[in-house]
Design an enzyme around this catalytic site. Structure first.
Site, PDB file in Angstrom:
ATOM      1  N   GLY A 209      23.025 -16.518 -78.033  1.00  0.00           N
ATOM      2  CA  GLY A 209      24.452 -16.541 -77.725  1.00  0.00           C
ATOM      3  C   GLY A 209      24.855 -17.850 -77.094  1.00  0.00           C
ATOM      4  O   GLY A 209      24.165 -18.864 -77.227  1.00  0.00           O
ATOM      5  N   ASN A 210      25.974 -17.851 -76.376  1.00  0.00           N
ATOM      6  CA  ASN A 210      26.455 -19.050 -75.687  1.00  0.00           C
ATOM      7  C   ASN A 210      27.199 -18.644 -74.430  1.00  0.00           C
ATOM      8  O   ASN A 210      27.313 -17.454 -74.116  1.00  0.00           O
ATOM      9  CB  ASN A 210      27.328 -19.903 -76.622  1.00  0.00           C
ATOM     10  N   TYR A 211      27.729 -19.640 -73.718  1.00  0.00           N
ATOM     11  CA  TYR A 211      28.312 -19.402 -72.403  1.00  0.00           C
ATOM     12  C   TYR A 211      29.801 -19.029 -72.426  1.00  0.00           C
ATOM     13  O   TYR A 211      30.430 -18.946 -71.372  1.00  0.00           O
ATOM     14  CB  TYR A 211      28.151 -20.641 -71.529  1.00  0.00           C
ATOM     15  N   ALA A 276      33.698 -18.762 -79.765  1.00  0.00           N
ATOM     16  CA  ALA A 276      32.521 -19.628 -79.882  1.00  0.00           C
ATOM     17  C   ALA A 276      31.484 -18.862 -80.700  1.00  0.00           C
ATOM     18  O   ALA A 276      30.645 -18.139 -80.166  1.00  0.00           O
ATOM     19  CB  ALA A 276      31.980 -19.978 -78.501  1.00  0.00           C
TER      20      ALA A 276
END
Length: 401
Positions: A209-211, A276
Protein backbone atom coordinates in the site's frame (compact mmCIF):
# COMPACT_ATOMS: atom_id res chain seq x y z
CA UNK A 1 -26.52 33.21 1.70
CA UNK A 2 -24.42 35.53 3.88
CA UNK A 3 -25.33 33.81 7.14
CA UNK A 4 -22.13 32.83 8.94
CA UNK A 5 -19.89 34.43 6.32
CA UNK A 6 -16.86 36.37 7.54
CA UNK A 7 -16.43 39.66 5.67
CA UNK A 8 -13.47 42.05 5.88
CA UNK A 9 -14.75 45.53 5.02
CA UNK A 10 -12.05 47.94 3.86
CA UNK A 11 -12.84 51.66 4.09
CA UNK A 12 -10.77 54.36 2.38
CA UNK A 13 -10.68 58.16 2.44
CA UNK A 14 -13.79 59.04 0.47
CA UNK A 15 -16.77 61.27 1.20
CA UNK A 16 -18.83 58.10 0.70
CA UNK A 17 -17.20 56.53 3.79
CA UNK A 18 -20.31 57.26 5.86
CA UNK A 19 -22.19 54.75 3.68
CA UNK A 20 -19.98 52.01 5.14
CA UNK A 21 -22.30 52.09 8.17
CA UNK A 22 -25.23 51.12 5.95
CA UNK A 23 -23.17 48.35 4.35
CA UNK A 24 -22.25 46.97 7.79
CA UNK A 25 -25.88 47.03 8.91
CA UNK A 26 -26.94 45.23 5.72
CA UNK A 27 -24.27 42.55 6.04
CA UNK A 28 -24.99 41.92 9.73
CA UNK A 29 -28.74 41.81 9.03
CA UNK A 30 -28.01 38.99 6.57
CA UNK A 31 -26.10 37.13 9.29
CA UNK A 32 -22.53 38.00 8.31
CA UNK A 33 -19.67 38.72 10.69
CA UNK A 34 -17.85 41.95 9.76
CA UNK A 35 -14.31 43.09 10.54
CA UNK A 36 -13.47 46.62 9.40
CA UNK A 37 -10.06 47.74 8.20
CA UNK A 38 -9.72 51.47 7.57
CA UNK A 39 -6.98 53.60 6.05
CA UNK A 40 -5.61 56.63 7.92
CA UNK A 41 -7.39 58.90 5.41
CA UNK A 42 -10.61 56.98 5.97
CA UNK A 43 -10.60 57.96 9.65
CA UNK A 44 -10.88 61.59 8.57
CA UNK A 45 -14.36 60.85 7.20
CA UNK A 46 -15.78 58.39 9.75
CA UNK A 47 -14.70 57.52 13.28
CA UNK A 48 -13.56 54.03 14.29
CA UNK A 49 -15.82 54.27 17.35
CA UNK A 50 -18.90 54.35 15.10
CA UNK A 51 -17.70 51.36 13.10
CA UNK A 52 -16.77 49.39 16.20
CA UNK A 53 -20.20 50.01 17.71
CA UNK A 54 -21.84 48.51 14.63
CA UNK A 55 -19.56 45.47 14.20
CA UNK A 56 -18.86 44.81 17.91
CA UNK A 57 -15.21 44.40 16.91
CA UNK A 58 -12.20 46.71 17.26
CA UNK A 59 -11.46 48.58 14.05
CA UNK A 60 -8.08 47.75 12.50
CA UNK A 61 -6.11 50.64 11.04
CA UNK A 62 -2.47 50.32 11.98
CA UNK A 63 -0.03 47.41 11.93
CA UNK A 64 0.50 47.79 15.69
CA UNK A 65 -2.65 48.34 17.71
CA UNK A 66 -0.95 49.47 20.94
CA UNK A 67 2.32 50.89 22.12
CA UNK A 68 3.19 47.54 23.69
CA UNK A 69 3.85 46.03 20.27
CA UNK A 70 0.56 44.15 19.81
CA UNK A 71 0.47 43.31 16.11
CA UNK A 72 -2.51 43.15 13.75
CA UNK A 73 -1.83 40.24 11.40
CA UNK A 74 -2.96 40.90 7.82
CA UNK A 75 -2.09 37.25 7.06
CA UNK A 76 -4.55 36.00 9.69
CA UNK A 77 -7.24 38.28 8.27
CA UNK A 78 -6.60 36.86 4.82
CA UNK A 79 -7.13 33.34 6.12
CA UNK A 80 -10.13 34.26 8.31
CA UNK A 81 -12.29 35.92 5.67
CA UNK A 82 -14.80 34.40 3.26
CA UNK A 83 -14.71 37.65 1.28
CA UNK A 84 -13.15 41.10 1.33
CA UNK A 85 -15.17 44.16 0.36
CA UNK A 86 -13.49 47.55 -0.15
CA UNK A 87 -16.18 50.22 -0.11
CA UNK A 88 -15.66 53.04 -0.72
CA UNK A 89 -12.46 52.50 -2.71
CA UNK A 90 -10.66 55.63 -3.89
CA UNK A 91 -8.58 56.05 -7.04
CA UNK A 92 -5.46 56.17 -4.87
CA UNK A 93 -6.24 52.84 -3.22
CA UNK A 94 -7.16 51.28 -6.57
CA UNK A 95 -3.77 52.34 -7.91
CA UNK A 96 -1.94 50.89 -4.92
CA UNK A 97 -3.84 47.60 -5.12
CA UNK A 98 -3.18 47.25 -8.84
CA UNK A 99 0.55 47.82 -8.38
CA UNK A 100 1.18 46.11 -5.04
CA UNK A 101 2.08 49.26 -3.08
CA UNK A 102 1.61 47.96 0.46
CA UNK A 103 1.97 51.11 2.54
CA UNK A 104 -0.99 50.63 4.88
CA UNK A 105 -2.88 47.88 6.69
CA UNK A 106 -5.70 47.74 4.16
CA UNK A 107 -3.40 47.09 1.19
CA UNK A 108 -1.35 44.45 3.02
CA UNK A 109 -4.61 42.72 3.99
CA UNK A 110 -5.71 42.81 0.35
CA UNK A 111 -2.41 41.32 -0.80
CA UNK A 112 -2.73 38.53 1.79
CA UNK A 113 -6.39 37.80 1.02
CA UNK A 114 -7.23 34.19 0.07
CA UNK A 115 -10.94 34.90 -0.43
CA UNK A 116 -12.75 36.74 -3.27
CA UNK A 117 -12.31 40.53 -3.26
CA UNK A 118 -15.09 42.99 -4.14
CA UNK A 119 -14.27 46.62 -4.93
CA UNK A 120 -16.75 49.52 -4.99
CA UNK A 121 -15.00 52.55 -6.58
CA UNK A 122 -15.85 56.02 -5.29
CA UNK A 123 -14.53 59.19 -6.97
CA UNK A 124 -15.60 61.99 -9.26
CA UNK A 125 -16.24 61.31 -12.93
CA UNK A 126 -13.01 62.90 -14.21
CA UNK A 127 -10.88 60.77 -11.89
CA UNK A 128 -12.86 57.67 -12.80
CA UNK A 129 -12.57 58.34 -16.54
CA UNK A 130 -8.82 59.01 -16.44
CA UNK A 131 -6.88 56.37 -18.42
CA UNK A 132 -4.68 55.50 -15.44
CA UNK A 133 -7.73 54.70 -13.29
CA UNK A 134 -9.30 52.62 -16.05
CA UNK A 135 -6.02 50.77 -16.59
CA UNK A 136 -5.78 50.02 -12.87
CA UNK A 137 -9.39 48.78 -12.77
CA UNK A 138 -8.73 46.52 -15.75
CA UNK A 139 -5.66 45.15 -14.02
CA UNK A 140 -7.65 44.44 -10.85
CA UNK A 141 -10.28 42.62 -12.92
CA UNK A 142 -7.56 40.53 -14.53
CA UNK A 143 -6.45 39.53 -11.01
CA UNK A 144 -9.92 38.09 -10.41
CA UNK A 145 -11.31 40.96 -8.33
CA UNK A 146 -15.00 41.83 -8.71
CA UNK A 147 -15.70 45.50 -9.43
CA UNK A 148 -19.09 46.74 -8.20
CA UNK A 149 -20.31 49.80 -10.13
CA UNK A 150 -23.72 51.44 -10.63
CA UNK A 151 -25.57 50.07 -13.64
CA UNK A 152 -26.55 53.39 -15.21
CA UNK A 153 -27.40 54.44 -18.73
CA UNK A 154 -25.88 57.09 -20.98
CA UNK A 155 -26.76 60.77 -20.82
CA UNK A 156 -25.89 63.51 -23.28
CA UNK A 157 -23.45 64.91 -20.76
CA UNK A 158 -21.66 61.61 -20.27
CA UNK A 159 -22.03 58.48 -18.16
CA UNK A 160 -24.54 58.82 -15.35
CA UNK A 161 -23.27 57.67 -12.00
CA UNK A 162 -19.88 56.45 -13.14
CA UNK A 163 -17.38 56.88 -10.33
CA UNK A 164 -20.11 57.18 -7.74
CA UNK A 165 -20.13 54.33 -5.25
CA UNK A 166 -22.93 51.84 -5.75
CA UNK A 167 -25.72 52.06 -3.15
CA UNK A 168 -25.12 50.01 0.03
CA UNK A 169 -28.12 47.72 -0.43
CA UNK A 170 -26.98 46.84 -3.97
CA UNK A 171 -23.46 46.10 -2.71
CA UNK A 172 -24.87 43.73 -0.08
CA UNK A 173 -27.06 42.08 -2.75
CA UNK A 174 -23.98 41.56 -4.95
CA UNK A 175 -22.22 39.63 -2.21
CA UNK A 176 -25.38 37.69 -1.42
CA UNK A 177 -25.82 36.69 -5.08
CA UNK A 178 -22.16 35.67 -5.31
CA UNK A 179 -22.40 33.20 -2.43
CA UNK A 180 -25.77 31.91 -3.63
CA UNK A 181 -24.43 31.21 -7.13
CA UNK A 182 -21.24 29.68 -5.73
CA UNK A 183 -23.22 27.41 -3.43
CA UNK A 184 -25.39 26.14 -6.27
CA UNK A 185 -23.00 26.28 -9.22
CA UNK A 186 -22.79 22.47 -9.43
CA UNK A 187 -26.50 21.86 -8.88
CA UNK A 188 -27.61 18.94 -11.03
CA UNK A 189 -24.04 17.89 -11.88
CA UNK A 190 -22.71 14.42 -11.10
CA UNK A 191 -19.12 14.19 -9.90
CA UNK A 192 -17.10 11.04 -9.30
CA UNK A 193 -14.07 11.23 -7.00
CA UNK A 194 -11.55 8.54 -6.08
CA UNK A 195 -9.72 8.92 -2.77
CA UNK A 196 -7.33 7.22 -0.39
CA UNK A 197 -4.92 4.33 -0.99
CA UNK A 198 -5.48 0.86 -2.41
CA UNK A 199 -4.23 -2.26 -0.65
CA UNK A 200 -2.93 -5.20 -2.66
CA UNK A 201 -2.88 -8.40 -0.60
CA UNK A 202 0.27 -10.44 -0.01
CA UNK A 203 -1.55 -12.77 2.37
CA UNK A 204 -4.59 -12.37 4.69
CA UNK A 205 -2.70 -10.03 7.06
CA UNK A 206 -0.18 -8.20 4.84
CA UNK A 207 -0.52 -5.93 1.86
CA UNK A 208 1.30 -3.52 -0.48
CA UNK A 209 0.00 0.00 0.00
CA UNK A 210 1.01 3.63 0.52
CA UNK A 211 0.71 6.47 3.01
CA UNK A 212 -2.37 8.18 1.54
CA UNK A 213 -4.79 9.36 4.23
CA UNK A 214 -7.64 10.25 1.85
CA UNK A 215 -7.91 13.79 3.28
CA UNK A 216 -7.50 15.53 -0.07
CA UNK A 217 -10.09 13.40 -1.84
CA UNK A 218 -12.60 13.76 0.97
CA UNK A 219 -12.11 17.55 1.01
CA UNK A 220 -12.86 17.59 -2.73
CA UNK A 221 -16.00 15.50 -2.23
CA UNK A 222 -17.26 17.79 0.54
CA UNK A 223 -16.61 20.92 -1.54
CA UNK A 224 -18.49 19.47 -4.53
CA UNK A 225 -21.43 18.50 -2.30
CA UNK A 226 -21.40 21.96 -0.72
CA UNK A 227 -21.84 23.45 -4.20
CA UNK A 228 -24.84 21.28 -4.97
CA UNK A 229 -23.30 18.37 -6.89
CA UNK A 230 -24.36 14.74 -6.64
CA UNK A 231 -21.11 13.12 -5.49
CA UNK A 232 -19.97 9.52 -5.81
CA UNK A 233 -16.88 8.96 -3.66
CA UNK A 234 -14.97 5.76 -4.41
CA UNK A 235 -12.76 5.38 -1.37
CA UNK A 236 -9.89 3.12 -0.47
CA UNK A 237 -9.46 2.11 3.19
CA UNK A 238 -9.30 5.31 5.28
CA UNK A 239 -10.53 6.34 8.73
CA UNK A 240 -12.55 9.41 7.65
CA UNK A 241 -16.29 9.99 7.80
CA UNK A 242 -18.12 11.94 5.10
CA UNK A 243 -21.47 13.69 4.74
CA UNK A 244 -24.49 11.44 4.42
CA UNK A 245 -25.50 13.02 1.11
CA UNK A 246 -22.21 11.84 -0.46
CA UNK A 247 -22.60 8.39 -2.03
CA UNK A 248 -19.57 6.52 -0.73
CA UNK A 249 -18.38 3.26 -2.24
CA UNK A 250 -15.76 1.50 -0.13
CA UNK A 251 -13.12 -0.51 -1.97
CA UNK A 252 -9.80 -2.04 -1.04
CA UNK A 253 -7.86 -3.11 -4.12
CA UNK A 254 -7.10 -1.44 -7.43
CA UNK A 255 -9.34 -4.02 -9.15
CA UNK A 256 -12.28 -3.02 -6.95
CA UNK A 257 -11.64 0.71 -7.55
CA UNK A 258 -11.32 0.06 -11.28
CA UNK A 259 -14.65 -1.79 -11.41
CA UNK A 260 -16.48 0.89 -9.41
CA UNK A 261 -14.97 3.72 -11.49
CA UNK A 262 -15.81 2.08 -14.83
CA UNK A 263 -19.39 1.59 -13.67
CA UNK A 264 -19.91 5.15 -12.36
CA UNK A 265 -17.97 7.21 -14.92
CA UNK A 266 -20.40 7.08 -17.88
CA UNK A 267 -23.06 8.89 -15.83
CA UNK A 268 -20.76 11.67 -14.55
CA UNK A 269 -20.16 15.21 -15.73
CA UNK A 270 -16.68 15.12 -14.21
CA UNK A 271 -14.29 12.79 -12.42
CA UNK A 272 -11.41 13.68 -10.11
CA UNK A 273 -8.87 10.90 -9.70
CA UNK A 274 -7.30 11.75 -6.37
CA UNK A 275 -6.69 8.20 -5.09
CA UNK A 276 -3.14 6.91 -4.65
CA UNK A 277 -3.64 3.67 -6.55
CA UNK A 278 -1.00 0.95 -6.24
CA UNK A 279 0.78 0.47 -9.57
CA UNK A 280 1.72 -3.13 -8.81
CA UNK A 281 0.24 -6.10 -6.97
CA UNK A 282 1.57 -9.55 -6.00
CA UNK A 283 1.07 -12.02 -8.82
CA UNK A 284 -0.46 -14.38 -6.28
CA UNK A 285 -1.79 -13.77 -2.81
CA UNK A 286 -1.28 -16.53 -0.23
CA UNK A 287 -4.48 -17.93 1.29
CA UNK A 288 -2.81 -18.28 4.70
CA UNK A 289 -0.36 -16.12 6.62
CA UNK A 290 3.15 -16.55 5.28
CA UNK A 291 5.46 -17.78 8.06
CA UNK A 292 8.97 -16.52 8.62
CA UNK A 293 11.51 -18.80 6.88
CA UNK A 294 15.26 -19.07 6.77
CA UNK A 295 15.51 -17.96 3.15
CA UNK A 296 14.61 -14.63 1.58
CA UNK A 297 11.01 -14.15 0.56
CA UNK A 298 10.61 -13.16 -3.08
CA UNK A 299 7.32 -11.60 -4.18
CA UNK A 300 6.73 -11.29 -7.90
CA UNK A 301 4.71 -8.21 -8.86
CA UNK A 302 2.44 -7.57 -11.83
CA UNK A 303 0.97 -4.21 -12.94
CA UNK A 304 -2.50 -3.17 -11.81
CA UNK A 305 -5.16 -1.56 -13.99
CA UNK A 306 -4.37 1.98 -15.14
CA UNK A 307 -7.69 3.52 -14.10
CA UNK A 308 -6.80 7.01 -15.34
CA UNK A 309 -5.74 5.83 -18.80
CA UNK A 310 -8.90 3.77 -19.23
CA UNK A 311 -11.22 6.60 -18.18
CA UNK A 312 -9.27 8.99 -20.43
CA UNK A 313 -9.86 6.60 -23.32
CA UNK A 314 -13.59 6.36 -22.56
CA UNK A 315 -14.44 10.00 -21.76
CA UNK A 316 -16.65 11.96 -24.13
CA UNK A 317 -16.19 15.58 -25.18
CA UNK A 318 -18.58 16.89 -22.49
CA UNK A 319 -16.94 15.11 -19.58
CA UNK A 320 -14.17 16.68 -17.50
CA UNK A 321 -11.38 14.42 -16.25
CA UNK A 322 -8.92 15.62 -13.62
CA UNK A 323 -5.86 13.75 -12.44
CA UNK A 324 -3.29 14.04 -9.68
CA UNK A 325 0.46 13.63 -9.91
CA UNK A 326 2.65 13.14 -6.87
CA UNK A 327 6.27 13.51 -7.94
CA UNK A 328 9.69 13.39 -6.29
CA UNK A 329 11.73 14.82 -9.20
CA UNK A 330 11.24 16.38 -12.64
CA UNK A 331 7.81 17.36 -11.34
CA UNK A 332 6.51 19.58 -14.15
CA UNK A 333 7.79 17.41 -16.98
CA UNK A 334 6.39 14.22 -15.47
CA UNK A 335 3.03 15.84 -14.76
CA UNK A 336 2.73 17.28 -18.28
CA UNK A 337 3.56 13.87 -19.73
CA UNK A 338 0.82 12.29 -17.62
CA UNK A 339 -1.61 15.06 -18.64
CA UNK A 340 -1.17 14.21 -22.32
CA UNK A 341 -1.01 10.45 -21.95
CA UNK A 342 -4.11 10.10 -19.79
CA UNK A 343 -6.19 12.74 -21.67
CA UNK A 344 -6.77 14.83 -18.55
CA UNK A 345 -8.35 18.27 -18.85
CA UNK A 346 -5.93 19.37 -16.16
CA UNK A 347 -3.66 17.73 -13.64
CA UNK A 348 -2.98 18.69 -10.02
CA UNK A 349 0.71 18.44 -9.20
CA UNK A 350 2.07 18.08 -5.68
CA UNK A 351 5.59 17.23 -4.62
CA UNK A 352 7.13 15.33 -1.73
CA UNK A 353 9.77 18.06 -1.67
CA UNK A 354 7.26 20.48 -0.14
CA UNK A 355 7.50 19.71 3.56
CA UNK A 356 4.28 19.38 5.52
CA UNK A 357 2.16 18.57 2.45
CA UNK A 358 0.85 15.46 0.62
CA UNK A 359 0.54 12.25 2.68
CA UNK A 360 -0.91 12.28 6.21
CA UNK A 361 -0.99 16.08 6.54
CA UNK A 362 -3.75 18.70 6.70
CA UNK A 363 -2.03 21.00 4.18
CA UNK A 364 -1.08 20.80 0.54
CA UNK A 365 0.76 22.92 -2.04
CA UNK A 366 -0.19 22.42 -5.66
CA UNK A 367 0.18 23.47 -9.25
CA UNK A 368 -2.74 23.14 -11.64
CA UNK A 369 -1.39 22.28 -15.07
CA UNK A 370 -3.47 22.31 -18.26
CA UNK A 371 -2.41 22.24 -21.89
CA UNK A 372 -2.40 26.04 -22.02
CA UNK A 373 -1.40 27.23 -18.54
CA UNK A 374 0.29 26.50 -15.23
CA UNK A 375 -1.17 27.99 -12.04
CA UNK A 376 0.92 27.89 -8.88
CA UNK A 377 -0.60 28.09 -5.40
CA UNK A 378 0.96 28.59 -2.02
CA UNK A 379 0.72 26.11 0.82
CA UNK A 380 -2.73 26.06 2.41
CA UNK A 381 -5.18 23.67 4.04
CA UNK A 382 -6.51 20.82 1.95
CA UNK A 383 -10.03 22.24 2.26
CA UNK A 384 -8.80 25.52 0.74
CA UNK A 385 -6.91 23.60 -1.95
CA UNK A 386 -10.15 21.75 -2.72
CA UNK A 387 -11.87 25.10 -3.32
CA UNK A 388 -9.16 26.10 -5.82
CA UNK A 389 -9.45 22.80 -7.69
CA UNK A 390 -13.26 22.85 -7.82
CA UNK A 391 -13.22 26.47 -9.01
CA UNK A 392 -11.14 25.36 -12.00
CA UNK A 393 -13.29 22.29 -12.60
CA UNK A 394 -16.54 24.28 -12.47
CA UNK A 395 -15.38 26.59 -15.24
CA UNK A 396 -14.67 23.61 -17.51
CA UNK A 397 -17.97 21.88 -16.72
CA UNK A 398 -19.97 24.96 -17.64
CA UNK A 399 -17.91 25.52 -20.78
CA UNK A 400 -18.60 21.95 -21.92
CA UNK A 401 -22.33 22.14 -21.29
Amino acid sequence: MLKGKKIVLGITGSIAAYKACLIIRGLIKQGAEVQTVITPAGKEFITPITLSALTHKPVISEFFSQRDGTWNSHVDLGLWADAMLIAPCTASTIGKMANGIADNMLITTYLSMKAPVFIAPAMDLDMYAHPSTQQNLDRLRSYGNIIIEPQSGFLASGLEGKGRMEEPDEIVKTLDRFFYEKKNELQGKKIMITAGPTYEKIDPVRFIGNYSSGKMGYALAEECAKRGAEVTLISGPVSIDCQEKIHRINVESCQEMYNASIEAFPYCDAAILCAAVADFKPETAASKKIKRGKDDLIIRLSPTHDIAAELGRRKNWQQVLIGFALETDNEDANAKGKLEKKHFDFIVLNSTRNEGTTFRTDDNQIKIISKSAVKEYEKKSKHEVACDIIDEMSVLIHQNN
